[in-house]
Design a protein around this motif. Sequence first.
Motif, PDB file in Angstrom:
ATOM      1  N   LYS A  32       3.186  -0.350 -20.633  1.00 36.23           N
ATOM      2  CA  LYS A  32       2.003  -1.381 -20.343  1.00 36.23           C
ATOM      3  C   LYS A  32       0.645  -0.752 -21.220  1.00 36.23           C
ATOM      4  N   SER A  33       0.379   0.195 -20.565  1.00 31.70           N
ATOM      5  CA  SER A  33      -0.897   0.753 -21.248  1.00 31.70           C
ATOM      6  C   SER A  33      -0.978   0.935 -22.562  1.00 31.70           C
ATOM      7  N   GLU A  36      -1.298  -2.375 -24.514  1.00 33.07           N
ATOM      8  CA  GLU A  36      -2.703  -2.969 -24.431  1.00 33.07           C
ATOM      9  C   GLU A  36      -3.778  -2.230 -25.174  1.00 33.07           C
ATOM     10  N   GLN A  46      -8.428  -9.038 -27.401  1.00 27.79           N
ATOM     11  CA  GLN A  46      -8.002  -8.448 -25.825  1.00 27.79           C
ATOM     12  C   GLN A  46      -6.417  -8.750 -26.125  1.00 27.79           C
ATOM     13  N   LEU A  48      -3.168  -8.251 -23.291  1.00 27.33           N
ATOM     14  CA  LEU A  48      -2.768  -7.989 -21.965  1.00 27.33           C
ATOM     15  C   LEU A  48      -1.356  -7.962 -21.713  1.00 27.33           C
ATOM     16  N   GLY A  50       1.496  -8.540 -18.623  1.00 30.57           N
ATOM     17  CA  GLY A  50       1.535  -8.779 -17.031  1.00 30.57           C
ATOM     18  C   GLY A  50       2.087  -7.679 -16.197  1.00 30.57           C
ATOM     19  N   THR A  67      -0.457 -11.515 -23.657  1.00 27.26           N
ATOM     20  CA  THR A  67      -1.266 -12.529 -24.205  1.00 27.26           C
ATOM     21  C   THR A  67      -2.178 -11.704 -25.104  1.00 27.26           C
ATOM     22  N   TYR A  78      -7.004 -17.939 -26.568  1.00 29.38           N
ATOM     23  CA  TYR A  78      -5.769 -17.073 -27.064  1.00 29.38           C
ATOM     24  C   TYR A  78      -4.855 -17.482 -28.262  1.00 29.38           C
TER      25      TYR A  78
END
Length: 292
Positions: A32-33, A36, A46, A48, A50, A67, A78
């Motif tokens: 995840k990190s 992102e 940006q 992201l 979820g 997203t 977006y």
Amino acid sequence: MQKTLGLAVATLLAVAAIALWTLLARFEPSIKSTIETDGALATQTQVLVGSVEFSPLTGVGALDGFTMGNPTGFSSPYAVVVDRIALHVESGSLLGGGPVIVDSATVIAPQITYEAQSPTDTSNLETIKNKAQAYSVTPAANQDGSNARKVIIRNLTVMGGTLSLDIHLPGGALTVPLPTLHLANIGVTTNGATPPEIIGAVCEALADEAKKAVTEAIAQKLKSVISMLKLPVGALPKLPSPPSLPSPPSPPSLPSLPPHPAYPCRPLLAFRATLSSPLPRTHHAAASPRDG
């Protein structure tokens, strides 16, 4: 003895379960990190995620709620919204320091916004592609890539997507289906690709496919507008014939004049003859003074 052996096996299974849970917990936040952080650096937008679900034993995982925002200068909130990205990873590649091998990554039903001031201007997707390509060769990207494990994606598929065209077109905005996109062997020739390189490759392919879909959609849109402007023969109602004007009345016939009286020519000739003949002279006897 058997009781002691059973207790040892149970303890070993518990330790294995704890280790597996720790490994799983470590993989999920890391995935995840990484997406992102590297995604935001590569695209300058940006990014992201979820949630992430991943099982190291089976290699099956999923990313939910992905997203990607729009670059500066574009109004849409977006550029890409994806409910789910399904993953299947070779479990053996997770161990060691070699590249992680992803057998398949499937992007399911993405909603993509294609925004541009005009059909010939640079779109938001092309801007993201250019930024990702530029970032992939920077020292910062190389430094991040040297610290992170590389990835090989054997099959990446984007399917069931829709493309919303935010372009000034006659008739307003337009939404068209995005053709299925398939990429194979990403990072194979370089023994793995860094996350920025993968993001750049995916953005490039996505932008190119979107450009083709936009060009075809605009051509179809203009064709439909032109066909609406061309009225078929017989579409207009036939105008009625103008009313015939009444014939002017014929002038009244004048009464015929009576015939001119025929005057006898002979008395006139005789009268003319009389006028032309000399008058007879009358001799009067003068009274003589002597006749008295």
